[in-house]
Design a protein around this motif. Structure first.
Motif, PDB file in Angstrom:
ATOM      1  N   PHE A  24       0.804  -1.202   0.000  1.00 26.78           N
ATOM      2  CA  PHE A  24       0.000   0.000   0.000  1.00 26.78           C
ATOM      3  C   PHE A  24       0.850   1.270   0.000  1.00 26.78           C
ATOM      4  CE2 PHE A  24      -3.565  -2.550   2.056  1.00 26.78           C
ATOM      5  CZ  PHE A  24      -4.263  -2.644   0.865  1.00 26.78           C
ATOM      6  N   TYR A  25       2.145   1.144  -0.111  1.00 24.99           N
ATOM      7  CA  TYR A  25       2.990   2.325  -0.092  1.00 24.99           C
ATOM      8  C   TYR A  25       3.126   2.938  -1.474  1.00 24.99           C
ATOM      9  CZ  TYR A  25       4.209   1.142   4.685  1.00 24.99           C
ATOM     10  OH  TYR A  25       4.138   0.863   6.021  1.00 24.99           O
ATOM     11  N   ILE A  26       3.507   4.200  -1.500  1.00 23.81           N
ATOM     12  CA  ILE A  26       3.615   4.947  -2.749  1.00 23.81           C
ATOM     13  C   ILE A  26       4.519   4.210  -3.731  1.00 23.81           C
ATOM     14  CG2 ILE A  26       5.603   6.354  -2.079  1.00 23.81           C
ATOM     15  CD1 ILE A  26       2.574   7.696  -3.952  1.00 23.81           C
ATOM     16  N   GLY A  27       4.066   4.165  -4.970  1.00 26.95           N
ATOM     17  CA  GLY A  27       4.835   3.492  -6.007  1.00 26.95           C
ATOM     18  C   GLY A  27       4.541   2.009  -6.103  1.00 26.95           C
ATOM     19  N   ARG A  28       3.865   1.451  -5.073  1.00 25.77           N
ATOM     20  CA  ARG A  28       3.571   0.014  -5.111  1.00 25.77           C
ATOM     21  C   ARG A  28       2.086  -0.261  -4.963  1.00 25.77           C
ATOM     22  NH1 ARG A  28       7.294  -3.894  -1.783  1.00 25.77           N
ATOM     23  NH2 ARG A  28       6.290  -5.269  -3.293  1.00 25.77           N
ATOM     24  N   CYS A  29       1.269   0.789  -4.927  1.00 15.62           N
ATOM     25  CA  CYS A  29      -0.148   0.572  -4.670  1.00 15.62           C
ATOM     26  C   CYS A  29      -0.810  -0.266  -5.767  1.00 15.62           C
ATOM     27  CB  CYS A  29      -0.884   1.891  -4.482  1.00 15.62           C
ATOM     28  SG  CYS A  29      -0.771   3.029  -5.869  1.00 15.62           S
ATOM     29  N   GLU A  30      -0.291  -0.222  -6.985  1.00  8.56           N
ATOM     30  CA  GLU A  30      -0.869  -1.052  -8.033  1.00  8.56           C
ATOM     31  C   GLU A  30      -0.702  -2.530  -7.727  1.00  8.56           C
ATOM     32  OE1 GLU A  30      -2.755  -0.219 -10.525  1.00  8.56           O
ATOM     33  OE2 GLU A  30      -2.633   1.893  -9.972  1.00  8.56           O
ATOM     34  N   ASN A  31       0.386  -2.892  -7.034  1.00  2.04           N
ATOM     35  CA  ASN A  31       0.575  -4.292  -6.649  1.00  2.04           C
ATOM     36  C   ASN A  31      -0.512  -4.733  -5.676  1.00  2.04           C
ATOM     37  OD1 ASN A  31       2.858  -4.538  -8.211  1.00  2.04           O
ATOM     38  ND2 ASN A  31       4.268  -4.058  -6.552  1.00  2.04           N
ATOM     39  N   GLY A  32      -0.911  -3.834  -4.792  1.00  5.65           N
ATOM     40  CA  GLY A  32      -1.950  -4.161  -3.831  1.00  5.65           C
ATOM     41  C   GLY A  32      -3.285  -4.447  -4.486  1.00  5.65           C
ATOM     42  N   ARG A  33      -3.514  -3.915  -5.694  1.00  7.88           N
ATOM     43  CA  ARG A  33      -4.760  -4.121  -6.411  1.00  7.88           C
ATOM     44  C   ARG A  33      -4.656  -5.280  -7.405  1.00  7.88           C
ATOM     45  NH1 ARG A  33      -5.052   1.736  -8.948  1.00  7.88           N
ATOM     46  NH2 ARG A  33      -7.312   1.574  -9.131  1.00  7.88           N
ATOM     47  N   ARG A  34      -3.509  -5.919  -7.470  1.00  7.71           N
ATOM     48  CA  ARG A  34      -3.240  -6.973  -8.461  1.00  7.71           C
ATOM     49  C   ARG A  34      -4.259  -8.116  -8.329  1.00  7.71           C
ATOM     50  NH1 ARG A  34       1.478  -8.045  -6.659  1.00  7.71           N
ATOM     51  NH2 ARG A  34       0.685  -9.615  -5.249  1.00  7.71           N
ATOM     52  N   LEU A  66      -3.342   5.194   2.006  1.00 11.27           N
ATOM     53  CA  LEU A  66      -3.420   5.200   0.551  1.00 11.27           C
ATOM     54  C   LEU A  66      -4.526   6.130   0.079  1.00 11.27           C
ATOM     55  CD1 LEU A  66      -3.121   2.253  -1.857  1.00 11.27           C
ATOM     56  CD2 LEU A  66      -5.154   3.670  -1.982  1.00 11.27           C
ATOM     57  N   LEU A  67      -5.684   6.078   0.754  1.00  8.58           N
ATOM     58  CA  LEU A  67      -6.794   6.940   0.369  1.00  8.58           C
ATOM     59  C   LEU A  67      -6.525   8.396   0.726  1.00  8.58           C
ATOM     60  CD1 LEU A  67      -9.828   4.711   1.406  1.00  8.58           C
ATOM     61  CD2 LEU A  67      -9.011   5.169  -0.903  1.00  8.58           C
ATOM     62  N   GLU A  68      -5.820   8.612   1.807  1.00  4.53           N
ATOM     63  CA  GLU A  68      -5.553   9.979   2.263  1.00  4.53           C
ATOM     64  C   GLU A  68      -4.561  10.715   1.372  1.00  4.53           C
ATOM     65  OE1 GLU A  68      -6.142   9.625   7.116  1.00  4.53           O
ATOM     66  OE2 GLU A  68      -4.211   9.125   6.199  1.00  4.53           O
ATOM     67  N   VAL A  69      -3.458  10.069   1.018  1.00  2.00           N
ATOM     68  CA  VAL A  69      -2.373  10.812   0.354  1.00  2.00           C
ATOM     69  C   VAL A  69      -1.927  10.212  -0.976  1.00  2.00           C
ATOM     70  CG1 VAL A  69      -1.510  11.610   2.587  1.00  2.00           C
ATOM     71  CG2 VAL A  69      -0.516   9.572   1.565  1.00  2.00           C
ATOM     72  N   GLN A  70      -2.420   9.034  -1.318  1.00  2.00           N
ATOM     73  CA  GLN A  70      -1.935   8.390  -2.529  1.00  2.00           C
ATOM     74  C   GLN A  70      -3.022   8.175  -3.579  1.00  2.00           C
ATOM     75  OE1 GLN A  70       0.872   5.619   0.268  1.00  2.00           O
ATOM     76  NE2 GLN A  70       0.398   4.823  -1.764  1.00  2.00           N
ATOM     77  N   THR A  71      -4.204   8.729  -3.336  1.00  2.00           N
ATOM     78  CA  THR A  71      -5.323   8.545  -4.261  1.00  2.00           C
ATOM     79  C   THR A  71      -5.735   9.886  -4.854  1.00  2.00           C
ATOM     80  OG1 THR A  71      -6.135   6.639  -3.004  1.00  2.00           O
ATOM     81  CG2 THR A  71      -7.691   7.709  -4.490  1.00  2.00           C
ATOM     82  N   TRP A  72      -5.914   9.917  -6.156  1.00  2.00           N
ATOM     83  CA  TRP A  72      -6.397  11.130  -6.818  1.00  2.00           C
ATOM     84  C   TRP A  72      -7.897  11.237  -6.550  1.00  2.00           C
ATOM     85  CZ3 TRP A  72      -4.930  15.571  -8.161  1.00  2.00           C
ATOM     86  CH2 TRP A  72      -5.608  16.352  -9.105  1.00  2.00           C
ATOM     87  N   PRO A  73      -8.351  12.279  -5.816  1.00  2.00           N
ATOM     88  CA  PRO A  73      -9.736  12.321  -5.321  1.00  2.00           C
ATOM     89  C   PRO A  73     -10.746  12.839  -6.337  1.00  2.00           C
ATOM     90  CG  PRO A  73      -8.540  14.210  -4.501  1.00  2.00           C
ATOM     91  CD  PRO A  73      -7.544  13.395  -5.295  1.00  2.00           C
ATOM     92  N   TYR A  82      -7.748  15.711 -14.866  1.00  2.00           N
ATOM     93  CA  TYR A  82      -6.484  14.994 -14.744  1.00  2.00           C
ATOM     94  C   TYR A  82      -5.534  15.717 -13.783  1.00  2.00           C
ATOM     95  CZ  TYR A  82      -7.527  11.935 -18.701  1.00  2.00           C
ATOM     96  OH  TYR A  82      -8.081  10.995 -19.528  1.00  2.00           O
ATOM     97  N   PRO A  83      -4.724  14.949 -13.038  1.00  2.00           N
ATOM     98  CA  PRO A  83      -3.686  15.591 -12.219  1.00  2.00           C
ATOM     99  C   PRO A  83      -2.646  16.257 -13.109  1.00  2.00           C
ATOM    100  CG  PRO A  83      -3.377  13.202 -12.264  1.00  2.00           C
ATOM    101  CD  PRO A  83      -4.689  13.472 -12.939  1.00  2.00           C
ATOM    102  N   ASP A  88       1.116  14.271  -8.136  1.00  2.00           N
ATOM    103  CA  ASP A  88      -0.265  13.817  -8.275  1.00  2.00           C
ATOM    104  C   ASP A  88      -0.413  12.751  -9.359  1.00  2.00           C
ATOM    105  OD1 ASP A  88      -1.208  15.389  -6.244  1.00  2.00           O
ATOM    106  OD2 ASP A  88      -1.882  17.023  -7.544  1.00  2.00           O
ATOM    107  N   LYS A  89       0.417  12.835 -10.388  1.00  2.00           N
ATOM    108  CA  LYS A  89       0.346  11.850 -11.457  1.00  2.00           C
ATOM    109  C   LYS A  89       0.723  10.447 -10.970  1.00  2.00           C
ATOM    110  CE  LYS A  89       1.244  15.044 -15.286  1.00  2.00           C
ATOM    111  NZ  LYS A  89       2.219  15.460 -16.327  1.00  2.00           N
ATOM    112  N   MET A  90       1.449  10.360  -9.864  1.00  2.00           N
ATOM    113  CA  MET A  90       1.829   9.065  -9.297  1.00  2.00           C
ATOM    114  C   MET A  90       0.709   8.455  -8.456  1.00  2.00           C
ATOM    115  SD  MET A  90       5.758   9.682  -8.058  1.00  2.00           S
ATOM    116  CE  MET A  90       5.857   7.990  -7.457  1.00  2.00           C
ATOM    117  N   LYS A  91      -0.334   9.226  -8.193  1.00  2.00           N
ATOM    118  CA  LYS A  91      -1.383   8.743  -7.300  1.00  2.00           C
ATOM    119  C   LYS A  91      -2.287   7.734  -8.005  1.00  2.00           C
ATOM    120  CE  LYS A  91      -1.487  12.819  -4.310  1.00  2.00           C
ATOM    121  NZ  LYS A  91      -2.292  13.942  -3.793  1.00  2.00           N
ATOM    122  N   MET A  92      -2.964   6.936  -7.184  1.00  2.00           N
ATOM    123  CA  MET A  92      -3.866   5.907  -7.671  1.00  2.00           C
ATOM    124  C   MET A  92      -5.161   6.536  -8.151  1.00  2.00           C
ATOM    125  SD  MET A  92      -5.402   2.647  -5.529  1.00  2.00           S
ATOM    126  CE  MET A  92      -6.637   3.548  -4.583  1.00  2.00           C
TER     127      MET A  92
END
Length: 304
Positions: A24-34, A66-73, A82-83, A88-92
């Motif tokens: 769930f950390y920045i840069g790896r959040c896509e793995n958490g959704r795999r 992840l929802l607080e700081v790593q997600t584009w709201p 778009y960010p 912001d472009k790195m956010k989920m």
């Protein structure tokens, strides 16, 4: 090994993974959704089983972070959505159904996302289309203006089941319009042709994650009727019961479908708990619980 013990063992495997998983950390959040063995799916499975409290607090904290700081709201529909900054472009980016499942997991655990992240609830209310549903396809908001039943149910559930105060006028309209949408589509049918949109929706699915089946729609209407003090659509629910008949046994409701398909476009690695609770043909205590609630409400209204 008996079934209950094998499930308990599989739960322990998921708990250990979630307690140590850094995905769930920045840069790896896509793995958490795999699909289907990322951390997100472990948490969602436990939630649907009614075992959300077994999710380690460390995993809950990471998911909330992840929802607080790593997600584009913002749901990206128009170019201005778009960010723009590199950070912001790195956010989920999220869709309606994924965000709603995240929301329900954390709210069921005890987080107060309406206080800490009020943009999430507003997201759901903001994206209801005129037909009463939502759609995770951005072009629906600029072209067809038609909803998707799959995209609609999780946001409706999020508002219906996780509001522990009187509903606001905006929320009551959201829930009532969502119920109208399901009723007009007879839970599984095209409003225009009357034909069943997807025959797979007649097969009970567990765990569902974002997916739809007729039992999920029926459960929403029963709970909506109860919480909103609205007439129960008994005829439609009886029709739904008839469609489920081939899956009902004396001991409960049998699983008729898996959301994951190893041979299909949604293939991917699974995990022990998912395999234990999703076997086609097994009577699911979790689906049976939903079915029982529907039957009880139907009997109550019939006997009045």
């Amino acid at each position: 090994m008996d079934k209950n013990q094998s499930i308990r063992d599989a739960i322990e495997v998921s708990i250990r993974l979630l307690d140590s998983d850094p995905e769930f950390y920045i840069g790896r959040c896509e793995n958490g959704r795999r699909k289907w063995n990322g951390a997100w799916w472990h948490m969602a499975t436990l939630y649907e089983m009614g075992e959300v409290k077994q999710i380690p607090s460390s995993a809950i904290a990471r998911a909330k972070h992840l929802l607080e700081v790593q997600t584009w709201p913002t749901f990206v529909i128009y170019p201005d959505d778009y960010p723009t900054s590199e950070a912001d472009k790195m956010k989920m980016d999220c869709c309606h159904c994924e965000l709603a499942v995240y929301y329900m997991i954390l709210m069921a655990y005890g987080c107060d996302l309406d206080k800490e992240l009020p943009w999430i609830r507003e997201w759901f209310l903001k994206h209801q289309l005129s037909d009463g549903g939502l759609n995770c396809e951005p072009t629906a908001y600029t072209n067809s203006h038609k909803s998707s039943i799959v995209s609609t149910l999780p946001p409706l559930e999020a508002i219906l089941w996780y509001t522990n105060r009187p509903f606001t006028p905006k929320e009551t309209d959201f829930l009532d319009q969502g119920a109208r949408y399901l009723i007009e589509h007879r839970l599984v049918c095209s409003k225009e042709s009357g034909h069943i949109i997807d025959m797979e929706w007649l097969n009970p699915c567990f765990p569902r994650f974002f997916e739809y089946d007729i039992l999920r729609g029926m459960s929403y209407l029963v709970e909506w009727s109860r919480r909103r003090n609205k007439p129960l659509p008994t005829g439609l629910l009886k029709e739904g019961m008839h469609r489920l008949y081939s899956h009902i046994e004396a001991t409960g409701l049998r699983i008729g479908r898996q959301v994951f398909d190893p041979q299909g476009p949604w293939g991917g690695h699974t995990f022990p708990l998912l395999e234990e609770v999703a076997r086609i043909g097994d009577v699911s205590p979790y689906l049976t619980r939903q079915l029982t609630g529907i039957i009880e409400q139907l009997e109550h209204f019939t006997n009045e």
